[in-house]
Design a protein around this motif. Structure first.
Motif, PDB file in Angstrom:
ATOM      1  N   ILE A 693       0.691  -1.084   0.089  1.00 58.66           N
ATOM      2  CA  ILE A 693       0.087  -0.175  -0.146  1.00 58.66           C
ATOM      3  C   ILE A 693       1.058   1.272   0.016  1.00 58.66           C
ATOM      4  O   ILE A 693       1.594   1.452   0.985  1.00 58.66           O
ATOM      5  CB  ILE A 693      -1.064   0.018   1.241  1.00 58.66           C
ATOM      6  CG1 ILE A 693      -1.814  -1.239   1.106  1.00 58.66           C
ATOM      7  CG2 ILE A 693      -1.749   1.268   1.445  1.00 58.66           C
ATOM      8  CD1 ILE A 693      -2.768  -1.313   2.410  1.00 58.66           C
ATOM      9  N   SER A 694       0.945   2.175  -1.068  1.00 59.01           N
ATOM     10  CA  SER A 694       1.735   3.113  -1.350  1.00 59.01           C
ATOM     11  C   SER A 694       0.753   4.405  -1.350  1.00 59.01           C
ATOM     12  O   SER A 694      -0.071   4.401  -1.867  1.00 59.01           O
ATOM     13  CB  SER A 694       2.573   2.918  -2.667  1.00 59.01           C
ATOM     14  OG  SER A 694       3.348   3.933  -2.618  1.00 59.01           O
ATOM     15  N   VAL A 695       1.184   5.408  -0.484  1.00 59.79           N
ATOM     16  CA  VAL A 695       0.655   6.531  -0.464  1.00 59.79           C
ATOM     17  C   VAL A 695       0.868   7.678  -1.510  1.00 59.79           C
ATOM     18  O   VAL A 695       2.052   7.914  -1.742  1.00 59.79           O
ATOM     19  CB  VAL A 695       0.564   7.170   1.134  1.00 59.79           C
ATOM     20  CG1 VAL A 695      -0.065   8.709   1.312  1.00 59.79           C
ATOM     21  CG2 VAL A 695       0.253   6.198   1.909  1.00 59.79           C
ATOM     22  N   LEU A 696      -0.142   8.175  -2.075  1.00 60.14           N
ATOM     23  CA  LEU A 696       0.107   9.185  -2.941  1.00 60.14           C
ATOM     24  C   LEU A 696      -0.495  10.547  -2.530  1.00 60.14           C
ATOM     25  O   LEU A 696      -1.755  10.460  -2.304  1.00 60.14           O
ATOM     26  CB  LEU A 696      -0.514   8.887  -4.339  1.00 60.14           C
ATOM     27  CG  LEU A 696      -0.591   9.944  -5.595  1.00 60.14           C
ATOM     28  CD1 LEU A 696       0.996  10.401  -6.110  1.00 60.14           C
ATOM     29  CD2 LEU A 696      -1.520   9.414  -6.679  1.00 60.14           C
ATOM     30  N   ARG A 697       0.598  11.613  -2.277  1.00 63.68           N
ATOM     31  CA  ARG A 697      -0.111  12.621  -1.922  1.00 63.68           C
ATOM     32  C   ARG A 697      -0.497  13.564  -2.926  1.00 63.68           C
ATOM     33  O   ARG A 697      -0.008  13.967  -4.174  1.00 63.68           O
ATOM     34  CB  ARG A 697       1.157  13.494  -1.262  1.00 63.68           C
ATOM     35  CG  ARG A 697       1.708  12.904  -0.016  1.00 63.68           C
ATOM     36  CD  ARG A 697       2.898  13.626   0.601  1.00 63.68           C
ATOM     37  NE  ARG A 697       2.610  14.891   0.510  1.00 63.68           N
ATOM     38  CZ  ARG A 697       2.268  15.623   1.933  1.00 63.68           C
ATOM     39  NH1 ARG A 697       1.957  14.857   3.004  1.00 63.68           N
ATOM     40  NH2 ARG A 697       2.085  16.944   2.141  1.00 63.68           N
ATOM     41  N   VAL A 698      -2.120  13.804  -2.919  1.00 60.71           N
ATOM     42  CA  VAL A 698      -2.358  14.620  -4.187  1.00 60.71           C
ATOM     43  C   VAL A 698      -2.834  16.131  -3.629  1.00 60.71           C
ATOM     44  O   VAL A 698      -3.495  16.114  -2.561  1.00 60.71           O
ATOM     45  CB  VAL A 698      -3.873  13.893  -4.653  1.00 60.71           C
ATOM     46  CG1 VAL A 698      -4.419  14.628  -5.946  1.00 60.71           C
ATOM     47  CG2 VAL A 698      -3.571  12.675  -5.153  1.00 60.71           C
ATOM     48  N   LYS A 699      -2.606  17.072  -4.436  1.00 59.68           N
ATOM     49  CA  LYS A 699      -2.663  18.526  -4.004  1.00 59.68           C
ATOM     50  C   LYS A 699      -4.093  18.700  -5.021  1.00 59.68           C
ATOM     51  O   LYS A 699      -4.004  18.886  -6.275  1.00 59.68           O
ATOM     52  CB  LYS A 699      -1.678  19.399  -4.351  1.00 59.68           C
ATOM     53  CG  LYS A 699      -0.464  19.097  -3.486  1.00 59.68           C
ATOM     54  CD  LYS A 699       0.823  20.048  -4.067  1.00 59.68           C
ATOM     55  CE  LYS A 699       1.849  19.763  -3.068  1.00 59.68           C
ATOM     56  NZ  LYS A 699       3.017  20.732  -3.564  1.00 59.68           N
ATOM     57  N   VAL A 700      -5.160  19.061  -4.166  1.00 55.68           N
ATOM     58  CA  VAL A 700      -6.418  19.284  -4.949  1.00 55.68           C
ATOM     59  C   VAL A 700      -6.508  21.059  -4.887  1.00 55.68           C
ATOM     60  O   VAL A 700      -6.367  21.589  -3.816  1.00 55.68           O
ATOM     61  CB  VAL A 700      -7.522  18.825  -4.441  1.00 55.68           C
ATOM     62  CG1 VAL A 700      -8.616  19.187  -5.260  1.00 55.68           C
ATOM     63  CG2 VAL A 700      -7.512  17.364  -4.373  1.00 55.68           C
ATOM     64  N   CYS A 701      -6.533  21.537  -5.999  1.00 54.24           N
ATOM     65  CA  CYS A 701      -6.696  23.249  -6.056  1.00 54.24           C
ATOM     66  C   CYS A 701      -7.622  23.567  -7.205  1.00 54.24           C
ATOM     67  O   CYS A 701      -8.159  22.859  -7.961  1.00 54.24           O
ATOM     68  CB  CYS A 701      -5.251  23.709  -6.652  1.00 54.24           C
ATOM     69  SG  CYS A 701      -4.549  23.131  -8.130  1.00 54.24           S
ATOM     70  N   GLN A 702      -8.028  24.999  -7.013  1.00 48.08           N
ATOM     71  CA  GLN A 702      -8.625  25.755  -8.121  1.00 48.08           C
ATOM     72  C   GLN A 702      -8.373  25.787  -9.514  1.00 48.08           C
ATOM     73  O   GLN A 702      -6.842  26.124  -9.385  1.00 48.08           O
ATOM     74  CB  GLN A 702      -9.221  26.673  -7.511  1.00 48.08           C
ATOM     75  CG  GLN A 702     -10.053  26.961  -6.434  1.00 48.08           C
ATOM     76  CD  GLN A 702     -10.841  27.951  -5.710  1.00 48.08           C
ATOM     77  OE1 GLN A 702     -10.138  29.116  -6.273  1.00 48.08           O
ATOM     78  NE2 GLN A 702     -11.574  28.080  -4.618  1.00 48.08           N
ATOM     79  N   CYS A 703      -8.749  25.378 -10.438  1.00 48.37           N
ATOM     80  CA  CYS A 703      -7.831  25.452 -11.708  1.00 48.37           C
ATOM     81  C   CYS A 703      -8.785  26.663 -12.655  1.00 48.37           C
ATOM     82  O   CYS A 703      -9.961  26.709 -12.637  1.00 48.37           O
ATOM     83  CB  CYS A 703      -8.070  24.127 -12.396  1.00 48.37           C
ATOM     84  SG  CYS A 703      -7.179  22.868 -11.518  1.00 48.37           S
ATOM     85  N   ASP A 704      -7.772  27.099 -13.518  1.00 47.73           N
ATOM     86  CA  ASP A 704      -8.421  28.012 -14.644  1.00 47.73           C
ATOM     87  C   ASP A 704      -8.923  27.074 -15.845  1.00 47.73           C
ATOM     88  O   ASP A 704      -8.953  25.837 -15.718  1.00 47.73           O
ATOM     89  CB  ASP A 704      -7.695  28.912 -14.988  1.00 47.73           C
ATOM     90  CG  ASP A 704      -6.166  28.234 -15.561  1.00 47.73           C
ATOM     91  OD1 ASP A 704      -6.129  27.161 -15.678  1.00 47.73           O
ATOM     92  OD2 ASP A 704      -5.145  29.060 -15.694  1.00 47.73           O
ATOM     93  N   SER A 705      -9.416  27.769 -16.663  1.00 49.04           N
ATOM     94  CA  SER A 705      -9.642  26.912 -17.954  1.00 49.04           C
ATOM     95  C   SER A 705      -8.747  25.973 -18.614  1.00 49.04           C
ATOM     96  O   SER A 705      -9.255  25.090 -19.253  1.00 49.04           O
ATOM     97  CB  SER A 705     -10.329  27.971 -18.743  1.00 49.04           C
ATOM     98  OG  SER A 705      -9.122  28.769 -19.585  1.00 49.04           O
ATOM     99  N   ASN A 706      -7.465  26.362 -18.735  1.00 51.40           N
ATOM    100  CA  ASN A 706      -6.512  25.596 -19.019  1.00 51.40           C
ATOM    101  C   ASN A 706      -6.068  24.307 -18.071  1.00 51.40           C
ATOM    102  O   ASN A 706      -5.130  23.384 -18.405  1.00 51.40           O
ATOM    103  CB  ASN A 706      -5.277  26.284 -19.287  1.00 51.40           C
ATOM    104  CG  ASN A 706      -5.371  27.414 -20.132  1.00 51.40           C
ATOM    105  OD1 ASN A 706      -6.204  27.099 -21.185  1.00 51.40           O
ATOM    106  ND2 ASN A 706      -4.712  28.669 -19.962  1.00 51.40           N
TER     107      ASN A 706
END
Length: 906
Positions: A693-706
């Motif tokens: 079991i390997s942990v992936l750190r995911v950064k969730v952020c607000q994104c623009d149209s691109n």
């Protein structure tokens, strides 16, 4: 008619033949007959005939004057005839003692009628100085005239004529001037004529050699002549009237200087060097010596002959050489030239003129040095039949033996230099022989290692010969042979592992204490009883050990293929084998362990951090797995999400793209921005498989149209841990404390600076203190001063009482003293500020105060003092009358002063 008078009859033999057809001046007329008036024309010449030299003039009688006659010679290569009948030489040649005969033809160009006449040339006898002196008669030579037909009669007409040369011997003793010829013209009976000569030797350099009497026409020579300087003079005789008008055409007079034997032969070099090979046959050319004679080379005076006067040494024959007496070529005439016996011959060569006449000829000598050059007529010979040498085994580039030879030929030449070769006893080419260029010795050298256990001795057969082959006809053999015995010395050699390197295959993960293999070495010294012991030389991971006696290798740690010390699945370890010989020797061996992979490493997610938007679109996260194992214990991989926590599968979904890649996406439509740790289950394809079991750190952020994040700062702040936040706060607090301390310190420093300006230390106040310039007091008993004398004086001693010219340079100028305020004997602490302000105003209004940029006198103490000398102060006279207790109210700066003066008897 003009004539030349004065030449002796013996000098002008052609005169009669040239004027045989002359007609008397009285005007007699002879009958005309077409053709040559003479049957034979004769001329007497010197031995040397030069190209273009006029010889004689043949006369053709053309009675009607209309014939056009063309002359020809029977010897056109030697003689030609001009249109006026002048015969001249076509080339230069010596005239022999015999008469030269040829014919002259005259042919009419129109009628082709032909006439001929014979010409005979004879050699003039040698003219001596005595014969010239003995001839006293002076003859005349008239200017010649030619007959032309006029009114049926022949009349003489003035015409140029070639006068035969005048021969005059060189080095004549005189007396001078010596008469040569006399020039006369038949018009001198009616006219007064003047004679002159021009040309080199007369009026041209060298001038004054020949002179002429302008009245009588007598031509004379003024000094002895030198043929080696000028061999011929060409003069022209002129006859003019007293007005300078030409009466006769100029005539040419050639004066030949007859050579006398007055110069010895001179060799071009005093010493001539030549070479001849030894063993040369008779008739071999050696060299040519050359001498020159300044006398006439075509006369006896300049004809040289050579001969050899002496030869040194005279062995093996006194006449080893001869010389061509005309050319000077030296050749051999006897056999037996041997350089080993005689290396050089010296010949004395003599050159004599007058064709070698020893009585009348002049001689000179030179030296000819003939060096006998070496040829290969002696082969090299060994000084011994057998040579001995020894060499330690396994050594190369070692000189084993020196082979010495003798050669009688000239040293350091191809005929002396020896070339050695091995003709037998060395089938494998372990030896080579080089030649020492200085001693010509042969150096037997080992070029390949020799093993004592294989070959203990070599017997070589060697041959020596020269660089060039022997000369033909030599009876000696062309080479010499000898034997070289080489003994090999046994030495202790290095043990060697077999095989090296040794390769074994083992699975990784073997436990410590497992025996891998036996790695032993062999000792090449079969004839030495020696033991070998083993040690570990290199083991980067420290996994192995070796038994020092039998060479067994055992593990002391777990073998790991994934270790950084393993390269391309191979682990290298080096071991040392040492014997106990003298000296001890050692050898190294390498053990290469090829490690087989087992499934001992679980896969991990890659990359470990990623970012995505708050919504599933427009992007997703691509992941793969990292496994340190290799096939078949690595991919393909299986990717899945764990069941707990339940938010993982509720928020995320994972899709397998292929055996190595998968894609992670948001499962819900919106996820608040932040950092999320997503566990992922990855399973490899090993047997058995291994999961992780390997942990992936995911950064969730607000994104623009691109699809790019726009709230990076907020996410980063949210992602800081508790420890990081505490550390940042502690740094901020420490920085604030340091700034506050610095501000407090600056304020306190400013307050102290202001206090120093208001309250001057009594020790620094020069107005009410004694300045200590030197120790001149009476001691400790003289320390109780009367301080009342140090206050501002009530009266000032006028400066006028001082004598003029005794004022000190550091005293204040003579001005009215300003009225500074006087401090009370016991001032109140509150009055100090007023006192200072009043003193400041007085100083500002003081006209005697120096400006700010002037030289200030800091030890100035006033213009006078009522206290007198400081040494006479009586401190007890007024100290008791004052109360200094108020100093305690002035603060800590005055505490010391209060203790000194306000403490009673102490």
């Amino acid at each position: 008619m003009c004539r030349i008078v004065g030449a002796p009859r013996t000098l002008l033999p052609l005169l009669a033949a040239l004027i045989q057809a002359s007609v008397e001046a009285s005007g007699e007329i002879a009958l005309c007959k077409t053709g040559f008036p003479e049957d034979v024309y004769s001329a007497v010449l010197s031995k040397d005939v030069h190209e273009g030299q006029p010889l004689l003039n043949v006369k053709f009688s053309n009675c009607n004057g209309k014939r056009k006659v063309q002359y020809e010679s029977s010897e056109p290569a030697d003689f030609q005839v001009d249109e006026d009948g002048m015969v001249y030489a076509v080339r230069s040649f010596p005239l022999s003692s015999e008469q030269a005969k040829f014919l002259i033809y005259a042919q009419d160009k129109e009628t082709q009628e032909k006439w001929q006449v014979a010409v005979k040339l004879s050699l003039k006898p040698t003219l001596t100085e005595e014969s010239v002196k003995g001839s006293q008669e002076i003859e005349e030579i008239l200017f010649p005239r030619q007959f032309t037909k006029h009114s049926g009669y022949l009349q003489r007409q003035k015409r140029d004529w070639v006068i035969p040369p005048i021969n005059l011997p060189e080095n004549s003793r005189g007396p001078f001037p010596q008469e040569l010829v006399r020039i006369r013209s038949d018009r001198d009976k009616n006219l007064s004529l003047r004679y002159s000569v021009t040309g080199p030797g007369a009026d041209q350099p060298p001038t004054g050699i020949f002179i002429i009497n302008p009245i009588s026409g007598q031509l004379s020579v003024t000094k002895p002549l030198d043929r080696e300087l000028i061999a011929r003079f060409h003069l022209r005789a002129h006859a003019v009237d007293i007005n300078g008008n030409q009466v006769e055409n100029p005539i040419d007079i050639v004066i030949n200087v007859i050579d006398m034997n007055d110069n010895r032969p001179e060799f071009l070099h005093q010493v001539w060097n030549g070479t001849v090979p030894e063993g040369s046959k008779p008739g071999t050319y050696v060299m040519t010596v050359t001498a020159i004679d300044a006398d006439d080379p075509n006369a006896l005076n300049g004809m040289l002959r050579y001969r050899i006067l002496s030869q040194a040494p005279s062995t093996p024959s006194p006449n080893m050489f001869t010389i061509n007496n005309e050319t000077g070529d030296i050749i051999t005439v006897a056999a037996g030239l041997d350089r080993e016996k005689v290396q050089q011959y010296t010949l004395i060569i003599q050159a004599t003129d007058m064709e070698g006449n020893p009585t009348y000829g002049l001689s000179n000598t030179a030296t000819a040095v003939i060096t006998v050059t070496d040829v290969n007529d002696n082969p090299p010979e060994f000084t011994a039949m057998t040579f001995y040498g020894e060499v330690p085994e396994n050594r190369v580039d070692v000189i084993v033996a020196n082979l010495t030879v003798t050669d009688k030929d000239q040293p350091h030449t191809p005929a002396w230099n020896a070339v050695y070769r091995i003709s037998g006893g060395d089938p494998t080419g372990r030896f080579a022989i080089q030649t020492d260029p200085n001693s010509n010795d042969g150096l037997v050298t080992v070029v390949k290692p020799i093993d004592f256990e294989t070959n203990r001795m070599f017997v070589l057969t060697v041959a020596a010969e020269n660089q060039v082959p022997l000369a033909k006809g030599i009876q000696h053999p062309p080479q010499s042979t000898a034997t070289v015995s080489v003994t090999v010395i046994d030495v202790n050699e290095n043990p060697y592992f077999v095989p090296n390197p040794k390769i074994i295959r083992q699975e990784e993960g073997l436990h410590a204490g497992t025996m891998l293999t036996t790695f032993t070495a062999q000792d090449p010294d079969r004839y030495m009883q020696q033991n070998i012991r083993y040690t570990k030389l290199s083991d980067p991971a420290n996994w192995l050990k070796i038994d020092p006696v039998n060479g067994q290798i055992t593990t002391i740690a777990v073998l790991d293929r994934e270790s950084p010390n393993v390269k391309n699945n191979i682990y290298n370890a080096t071991f040392l084998a040492s014997d106990n010989g003298i000296p001890p020797m050692s050898g190294t061996g390498t053990l290469q362990i090829y490690l087989l992979d087992i499934n001992d490493n679980a896969p991990q997610v890659l990359p470990q951090e990623a970012e995505t938007c708050e919504t599933p679109d427009p992007n997703s996260i691509n992941i793969t797995a990292l496994d340190y194992d290799i096939d078949p214990n690595a991919g393909p991989f299986a990717f899945d999400l764990p069941l707990s926590p339940v938010t993982i599968k509720r928020n995320w979904t994972i899709t397998r793209l292929n055996g190595d890649f998968a894609q992670l996406n948001l499962k819900i439509k919106f996820l608040e921005a932040g950092i999320y740790e997503v566990p992922i289950i990855i399973t490899d394809s090993g047997n058995p498989p291994k999961s992780n079991i390997s942990v992936l750190r995911v950064k969730v952020c607000q994104c623009d149209s691109n699809g790019d994040c726009t709230d990076v700062d907020r996410i980063v702040g949210a992602g800081l841990g508790t420890g990081a936040i505490i550390a940042i706060l502690l740094c901020i607090i420490i920085l604030l404390i340091l700034v506050l301390m610095f501000v407090v310190w600056m304020k306190r420093r400013d307050k102290e600076r202001q206090a120093k300006q208001l309250l001057i230390d009594p020790e620094d106040d020069v107005r009410d203190n004694i300045l200590k310039y030197d120790e001149e007091g009476g001691g400790e008993e003289d320390q109780d001063y009367d301080l009342s004398q140090l206050q501002q004086p009530d009266t000032v001693e006028p400066d006028a009482i001082k004598p003029v010219g005794i004022r000190r340079l550091d005293e204040r100028p003579i001005h009215a003293e300003p009225q500074y305020p006087v401090r009370s004997a016991a001032p109140h602490p509150g009055d100090i500020g007023d006192f200072i302000n009043e003193g400041l105003k007085a100083a500002d209004n003081d006209p005697t105060a120096p400006p700010y940029d002037s030289l200030l006198v800091f030890d100035y103490e006033g213009s006078g003092s009522t206290a007198g000398s400081l040494s006479s102060l009586n401190s007890s006279s007024s100290g008791g009358e004052q109360d200094y207790d108020y100093l305690n109210d002035w603060g800590p700066r005055f505490k010391k002063l209060a203790d000194m003066y306000g403490g009673g008897d102490d």
